[in-house]
Design a protein around this motif. Structure first.
Motif, PDB file in Angstrom:
ATOM      1  N   SER A 134       1.340 -10.852   3.392  1.00 22.27           N
ATOM      2  CA  SER A 134       0.679 -11.013   2.092  1.00 22.27           C
ATOM      3  C   SER A 134      -0.457 -10.013   1.864  1.00 22.27           C
ATOM      4  N   SER A 135      -1.219  -9.664   2.899  1.00 16.62           N
ATOM      5  CA  SER A 135      -2.326  -8.725   2.657  1.00 16.62           C
ATOM      6  C   SER A 135      -1.845  -7.297   2.380  1.00 16.62           C
ATOM      7  N   PRO A 136      -0.834  -6.761   3.093  1.00 16.02           N
ATOM      8  CA  PRO A 136      -0.336  -5.437   2.689  1.00 16.02           C
ATOM      9  C   PRO A 136       0.297  -5.441   1.295  1.00 16.02           C
ATOM     10  N   LEU A 137       0.947  -6.551   0.934  1.00 19.50           N
ATOM     11  CA  LEU A 137       1.499  -6.640  -0.426  1.00 19.50           C
ATOM     12  C   LEU A 137       0.374  -6.607  -1.451  1.00 19.50           C
ATOM     13  N   ALA A 138      -0.702  -7.348  -1.193  1.00 22.53           N
ATOM     14  CA  ALA A 138      -1.851  -7.351  -2.116  1.00 22.53           C
ATOM     15  C   ALA A 138      -2.438  -5.942  -2.226  1.00 22.53           C
ATOM     16  N   ALA A 139      -2.580  -5.260  -1.100  1.00 24.70           N
ATOM     17  CA  ALA A 139      -3.109  -3.889  -1.129  1.00 24.70           C
ATOM     18  C   ALA A 139      -2.198  -2.981  -1.955  1.00 24.70           C
ATOM     19  N   ALA A 140      -0.888  -3.158  -1.808  1.00 26.11           N
ATOM     20  CA  ALA A 140       0.060  -2.337  -2.581  1.00 26.11           C
ATOM     21  C   ALA A 140      -0.060  -2.626  -4.072  1.00 26.11           C
ATOM     22  N   TYR A 141      -0.220  -3.887  -4.451  1.00 22.00           N
ATOM     23  CA  TYR A 141      -0.428  -4.200  -5.876  1.00 22.00           C
ATOM     24  C   TYR A 141      -1.753  -3.610  -6.351  1.00 22.00           C
ATOM     25  N   HIS A 142      -2.798  -3.742  -5.547  1.00 21.20           N
ATOM     26  CA  HIS A 142      -4.112  -3.214  -5.912  1.00 21.20           C
ATOM     27  C   HIS A 142      -4.028  -1.711  -6.193  1.00 21.20           C
ATOM     28  N   LEU A 143      -3.245  -1.010  -5.404  1.00 22.36           N
ATOM     29  CA  LEU A 143      -3.139   0.450  -5.521  1.00 22.36           C
ATOM     30  C   LEU A 143      -1.996   0.899  -6.426  1.00 22.36           C
ATOM     31  N   ASN A 144      -1.405  -0.045  -7.148  1.00 19.01           N
ATOM     32  CA  ASN A 144      -0.302   0.240  -8.069  1.00 19.01           C
ATOM     33  C   ASN A 144       0.898   0.880  -7.369  1.00 19.01           C
ATOM     34  N   LYS A 145       1.131   0.486  -6.136  1.00 18.56           N
ATOM     35  CA  LYS A 145       2.285   0.984  -5.390  1.00 18.56           C
ATOM     36  C   LYS A 145       3.480   0.040  -5.516  1.00 18.56           C
TER      37      LYS A 145
END
Length: 168
Positions: free
Chosen positions: A14-25
């Motif tokens: 969940s945290s890498p997914l959140a980071a990816a959403y945060h960075l528009n990836k």
């Protein structure tokens, strides 16, 4: 400068997914594809020995830094980050720690256990991808709330436990 640190138990779902959403990836307007989920940086890659290590994911549109960390079985990881932040941050810098665990659906929990602990990827990975798709809206909302919180944060280091986060 703001430092966003998304955290969860294992630091690999969940945290890498959140980071990816945060960075528009990852797409914000639809469910991610299987391939998009599996290609997220660190997704299903970390091991227990990686707990407590900060992983840099990139710089967002405001020039702020985005990281993830696995808490594992201790709550001391966030406390250590808070203490260090109080010592090292400049006056205008802020750390926002955001717990992504409340967004984790049952499929992701079982998938993570099956893949990371039992090492049965052919069962675990499809469950992880299913869970990522089930909770994508929740992760997007959590990231939006975390990004919006920067304007409210008065402390150098703020921890968002997100326990009252409303899942769909």
């Amino acid at each position: 400068m703001k430092y966003y640190i998304y955290n969860c138990f294992g630091g690999t779902h969940s945290s890498p997914l959140a980071a990816a959403y945060h960075l528009n990836k990852l797409p914000m307007d639809r469910k991610p594809t299987d391939s998009e989920v599996k290609n997220v940086y660190l997704f299903n890659k970390l091991k227990p020995k990686d707990g407590g290590k900060l992983y840099y994911h990139g710089e967002d549109e405001n020039g702020d830094k985005v990281y993830t960390v696995a808490r594992r079985y201790t709550k001391n990881v966030n406390a250590a980050i808070e203490s260090l932040g109080m010592l090292l941050l400049n006056n205008d810098d802020k750390i926002i720690l955001s717990n992504t665990s409340p967004t984790v659906p049952l499929a992701m929990t079982f998938g993570g256990f099956t893949s990371r602990f039992l090492k049965i990827d052919f069962i675990g990975v499809p469950l992880l991808v299913l869970g990522a798709k089930q909770t994508y809206i929740n992760l997007i909302k959590l990231v939006e709330n975390t990004k919006n919180y920067q304007h409210l944060a008065v402390e150098k280091v703020t921890t968002l436990d997100n326990k009252n986060f409303n899942k769909n």
